[in-house]
Design a protein around this motif. Structure first.
Motif: not given
Length: 257
Positions: A156-164
């Motif tokens: 499962e891939i999440k699009v976003g930054t580590v901080q988010e």
């Protein structure tokens, strides 16, 4: 660039001088780790994933990207991204073998890139899920295409930054191993490690990639090594390993990789 090259060269030579091999290890855990994971990674490959790596390195499609740090757009071929951003096959093999050796079922990754390491980490039979975070939507879409060819049901891939995305995702997924390879700043790595220690009591290993990326990363890695809570840390030059829950006196090793 020359200064950075000299920095890495100097530290690589120091690493080669300090690094020890199998015959210097007396702990059964370290002996097995070296023999079954580090040493074996030289020859182990997942041929179906290596075929995808080869295809990516031959793909001349041009894509539009956005640099979050520089706040500007730029263009690159998939081929050039594959050549500069993907880990070497030996390191991808190391990730597979480490996960298999530690009998891990849930994996976290920051910095999906084109998805080759994600596929290697999803490879062991015991692994039920790999959760991975990628900041670039276009890079994430290319990775998804690779996942659709192999092991899509496990990743499962999440699009976003580590901080988010990172903290909420690890609270939900409770990974047993985490590969940190996104934001190459000591501050971002520390944030990830702190979240893992605070939220994931069953974490077995934290892998910090590119610990000699810059002086900032090197200093950040050294700060982690000094923490009394981390009883076993290992320097492989390409990455640093943290074993947070080992019942042993505090030790640090530099191992030949």
């Amino acid at each position: 660039m020359i200064r950075l090259f000299l920095f890495r060269l100097r530290h690589y030579l120091k690493y080669r001088f300090r690094a020890v091999g199998l015959h210097s290890l007396h702990s059964p855990f370290l002996f097995e780790l070296y023999n079954l994971v580090i040493k074996t990674s030289l020859d182990f490959r997942l041929e179906n994933v290596e075929k995808l790596r080869k295809e990516l390195k031959a793909d001349h499609q041009i894509i539009d990207l956005y640099d979050l740090k520089e706040k500007k757009n730029y263009r690159k071929t998939i081929r050039s991204i594959a050549q500069t951003s993907l880990s070497k096959p030996k390191f991808s093999a190391f990730l597979y073998l480490l996960i298999n050796h530690l009998k891990v079922t849930r994996v976290m990754e920051t910095g999906t890139s084109l998805g080759i390491n994600s596929l290697y980490m999803a490879g062991p039979e015991r692994v039920k899920k790999v959760s991975t975070i990628e900041a670039s939507p276009i890079i994430a879409s290319i990775a998804k295409k690779q996942f659709s060819k192999l092991l899509q049901h496990k990743i499962e891939i999440k699009v976003g930054t580590v901080q988010e995305e990172f903290e909420a995702l690890i609270v939900k997924e409770q990974p047993e191993i985490c590969f940190i390879d996104a934001d190459h700043r000591a501050e971002a790595v520390k944030l990830c490690v702190d979240h893992l220690i605070n939220h994931c009591p069953h974490i077995k290993c934290i892998i910090v990639h590119d610990i000699y990326w810059s002086d900032d990363m090197f200093q950040g890695w050294n700060d982690l090594v000094k923490k009394n809570a981390f009883t076993l840390t290992i320097d492989l030059f390409q990455a640093g390993l943290i074993f947070p829950n080992m019942d042993m006196p505090k030790q640090h090793f530099t191992l030949r990789f």
